[in-house]
Design an enzyme around this catalytic site. Structure first.
Site, PDB file in Angstrom:
ATOM      1  N   LYS A 112     -15.757   3.465   2.976  1.00 57.24           N
ATOM      2  CA  LYS A 112     -15.959   4.058   4.303  1.00 57.24           C
ATOM      3  C   LYS A 112     -17.285   4.800   4.392  1.00 57.24           C
ATOM      4  O   LYS A 112     -17.941   4.774   5.426  1.00 57.24           O
ATOM      5  CB  LYS A 112     -14.815   5.019   4.650  1.00 57.24           C
ATOM      6  CG  LYS A 112     -13.535   4.296   5.035  1.00 57.24           C
ATOM      7  CD  LYS A 112     -12.530   5.241   5.655  1.00 57.24           C
ATOM      8  CE  LYS A 112     -11.249   4.503   5.998  1.00 57.24           C
ATOM      9  NZ  LYS A 112     -10.189   5.397   6.478  1.00 57.24           N
ATOM     10  N   LYS A 195      -9.199  -7.594   4.553  1.00 57.37           N
ATOM     11  CA  LYS A 195      -7.915  -7.162   5.130  1.00 57.37           C
ATOM     12  C   LYS A 195      -8.049  -6.949   6.638  1.00 57.37           C
ATOM     13  O   LYS A 195      -9.128  -6.591   7.124  1.00 57.37           O
ATOM     14  CB  LYS A 195      -7.410  -5.896   4.433  1.00 57.37           C
ATOM     15  CG  LYS A 195      -8.115  -4.654   4.861  1.00 57.37           C
ATOM     16  CD  LYS A 195      -7.405  -3.375   4.439  1.00 57.37           C
ATOM     17  CE  LYS A 195      -8.268  -2.207   4.929  1.00 57.37           C
ATOM     18  NZ  LYS A 195      -7.920  -0.910   4.498  1.00 57.37           N
ATOM     19  N   LYS A 198      -8.496  -1.779  11.429  1.00 55.54           N
ATOM     20  CA  LYS A 198      -8.916  -1.231  12.720  1.00 55.54           C
ATOM     21  C   LYS A 198     -10.412  -1.340  12.913  1.00 55.54           C
ATOM     22  O   LYS A 198     -10.899  -1.432  14.026  1.00 55.54           O
ATOM     23  CB  LYS A 198      -8.557   0.261  12.779  1.00 55.54           C
ATOM     24  CG  LYS A 198      -7.079   0.531  12.886  1.00 55.54           C
ATOM     25  CD  LYS A 198      -6.754   1.981  12.504  1.00 55.54           C
ATOM     26  CE  LYS A 198      -5.335   2.062  12.015  1.00 55.54           C
ATOM     27  NZ  LYS A 198      -5.031   3.264  11.241  1.00 55.54           N
TER      28      LYS A 198
HETATM   29  P1  TYM Z   1      -3.600   3.575   7.602  1.00 53.40           P
HETATM   30  O1  TYM Z   1      -3.400   4.429   8.791  1.00 53.40           O
HETATM   31  O2  TYM Z   1      -4.937   2.937   7.394  1.00 53.40           O
HETATM   32  O3  TYM Z   1      -2.540   2.389   7.595  1.00 53.40           O
HETATM   33  C1  TYM Z   1      -1.153   2.608   7.805  1.00 53.40           C
HETATM   34  C2  TYM Z   1      -0.349   1.719   6.874  1.00 53.40           C
HETATM   35  O4  TYM Z   1      -0.638   0.329   7.112  1.00 53.40           O
HETATM   36  C3  TYM Z   1      -1.005  -0.310   5.897  1.00 53.40           C
HETATM   37  N1  TYM Z   1      -1.988  -1.362   6.195  1.00 53.40           N
HETATM   38  C4  TYM Z   1      -1.843  -2.653   5.868  1.00 53.40           C
HETATM   39  N2  TYM Z   1      -0.861  -3.309   5.215  1.00 53.40           N
HETATM   40  C5  TYM Z   1      -1.010  -4.643   5.054  1.00 53.40           C
HETATM   41  N3  TYM Z   1      -2.074  -5.341   5.500  1.00 53.40           N
HETATM   42  C6  TYM Z   1      -3.089  -4.729   6.159  1.00 53.40           C
HETATM   43  N4  TYM Z   1      -4.119  -5.420   6.593  1.00 53.40           N
HETATM   44  C7  TYM Z   1      -2.994  -3.316   6.358  1.00 53.40           C
HETATM   45  N5  TYM Z   1      -3.796  -2.399   6.966  1.00 53.40           N
HETATM   46  C8  TYM Z   1      -3.164  -1.210   6.853  1.00 53.40           C
HETATM   47  C9  TYM Z   1      -1.604   0.800   5.058  1.00 53.40           C
HETATM   48  O5  TYM Z   1      -1.596   0.482   3.690  1.00 53.40           O
HETATM   49  C10 TYM Z   1      -0.692   1.954   5.393  1.00 53.40           C
HETATM   50  O6  TYM Z   1       0.488   1.895   4.636  1.00 53.40           O
HETATM   51  N6  TYM Z   1      -4.134   7.176   4.208  1.00 53.40           N
HETATM   52  C11 TYM Z   1      -3.178   6.420   5.000  1.00 53.40           C
HETATM   53  C12 TYM Z   1      -2.348   7.297   5.920  1.00 53.40           C
HETATM   54  C13 TYM Z   1      -1.644   8.398   5.215  1.00 53.40           C
HETATM   55  C14 TYM Z   1      -0.510   8.265   4.353  1.00 53.40           C
HETATM   56  C15 TYM Z   1      -0.184   9.584   3.926  1.00 53.40           C
HETATM   57  C16 TYM Z   1       0.233   7.178   3.906  1.00 53.40           C
HETATM   58  C17 TYM Z   1      -1.940   9.717   5.282  1.00 53.40           C
HETATM   59  N7  TYM Z   1      -1.064  10.443   4.504  1.00 53.40           N
HETATM   60  C18 TYM Z   1       0.862   9.809   3.060  1.00 53.40           C
HETATM   61  C19 TYM Z   1       1.295   7.425   3.042  1.00 53.40           C
HETATM   62  C20 TYM Z   1       1.613   8.721   2.611  1.00 53.40           C
HETATM   63  C21 TYM Z   1      -3.935   5.432   5.845  1.00 53.40           C
HETATM   64  O7  TYM Z   1      -5.082   5.629   6.175  1.00 53.40           O
HETATM   65  O8  TYM Z   1      -3.194   4.371   6.286  1.00 53.40           O
END
Ligand code: TYM
Length: 332
Positions: A112, A195, A198
């Site tokens: 990022k 992947k 967003k």
């Molecule tokens: P975030 O908001 O980017 O994504 C949310 C969830 O979606 C999953 N994900 C995917 N899974 C499969 N294929 C994809 N292309 C794909 N894109 C996203 C992510 O792995 C995630 O599970 N840091 C985290 C948010 C967070 C969090 C936490 C998660 C903050 N605190 C505590 C678990 C526990 C994040 O940015 O996910």
């Protein structure tokens, strides 16, 4: 009951298909067996440039979409991170036992910050995984259902929990990532080696959960596929087709083998047309449900307030224990 916790950032106007299959589908499935805590990490969302009014709106959309996905507030606490101040309080403490080098090795930060040049990356983006560790540890969570891209952050969380326990006495449950291999990484439709994200370069590569039927159909039908024409399961040789088969399988709960068999002798186009219809049906009803929920902000506020109350009950106990163990003066 063991505990499960997860979150998904409100950093776009909608979640996408990767979020649904990689995460939400698992969240929903785990709510029976586990005491569940699901939340919208708005504090994480401000580590990149953002607009305040937009963040507020996106937080509501996120809440509505998680409910539409099947998060059930009568079984799970659904809440907004900033409503539970204990997350940020614990993050500060964990910052004291996190190595600078250790944090520097987080690949998501490296990716990022490289995108915009590391000088424009915020300190918040750097310490983001420490807040994520606090999110998890404050609930003494046993399981963390996430996609593959979050594995390293959960690993850091485990290390911090073990380190704290070792230095100050048993305090935290050491959590485990719950990653379902088949859907741990849904790929971009225009670049099936990246992947679905967003921040994708091509809007056609990402199916948003608020897309219209028409948009979904167009995106799936124009998905980049591989040379050749035979529909076979070959993630390395045919990543485009493999991605479509994964989505097909996740959506219909049919094993890949049987889908491949069903399309034996047919062309890529047949698979795309059929899948486009399936995904359009799914996204259309998901969107309708989301819009319905968004129409009643009072009800959303009520659900989120109730969730925050349940969350704080657990989080405040952990924080008290942590302060105690850490040597802070308490009880005045
Ligand atoms: P975030 O908001 O980017 O994504 C949310 C969830 O979606 C999953 N994900 C995917 N899974 C499969 N294929 C994809 N292309 C794909 N894109 C996203 C992510 O792995 C995630 O599970 N840091 C985290 C948010 C967070 C969090 C936490 C998660 C903050 N605190 C505590 C678990 C526990 C994040 O940015 O996910």
């Amino acid at each position: 009951r063991p505990r499960v916790l997860s979150g998904a950032q409100p950093t776009a106007d909608s979640y996408h298909l990767g979020n649904y299959f990689g995460a939400f589908k698992q969240w929903v499935a785990l709510q029976d067996e586990f005491e569940a805590f699901y939340f919208i990490p708005d504090l994480h969302a401000i580590t990149v440039e953002y607009d305040p009014a937009q963040l507020r709106e996106r937080t509501y959309i996120a809440a509505a979409q998680l409910l539409a996905a099947g998060v059930d507030p009568s079984r799970s606490a659904l809440f907004v991170q900033s409503h539970v101040p204990e997350h940020a309080q614990l993050a500060w403490i964990l910052g004291g036992i996190t190595g600078f080098g250790e944090a520097s090795r987080m690949t998501q930060f490296k990716d990022k910050s490289a995108k915009n040049g590391s000088d424009s990356a915020s300190v918040g983006l750097f310490t983001y995984p420490i807040l994520m560790a606090a999110d998890i540890l404050i609930y003494q969570a046993d399981r963390v259902p996430v996609g593959e891209d979050q594995r390293q952050h959960v690993e850091l969380t485990r290390n911090l929990a073990q380190r704290f326990n070792h230095r100050f006495g048993e305090t935290f449950v050491v959590p485990e990532a719950h990653i379902v291999k088949a859907t741990a990484k849904i790929y971009d439709l225009q670049d099936p080696t990246a992947k679905m994200s967003k921040s994708s370069l091509s809007p056609n590569g990402v199916v948003s959960l608020l897309d219209s039927r028409k948009q979904v159909t167009k995106k799936i039908r124009s998905a980049v596929t591989d040379s050749g024409s035979e529909i076979t399961w070959d993630p390395t040789g045919k990543p485009g087709i493999a991605n479509l088969l994964s989505i097909y399988s996740a959506l219909t709960d049919q094993p890949i083998d049987s889908i491949v068999k069903q399309y034996e002798g047919q062309q890529y186009g047949h698979l795309k047309v059929a899948l486009a219809d399936l995904v359009a049906d799914f996204v259309e009803s998901f969107g309708n449900r989301t819009r319905e929920l968004l129409d009643d902000r009072g009800e959303l506020d009520r659900i989120l307030a109730q969730g925050a109350l349940q969350a704080r009950e657990v989080a405040s106990k952990t924080l008290e224990l942590v302060y105690e163990r850490s040597g802070f003066v308490r009880g005045i």
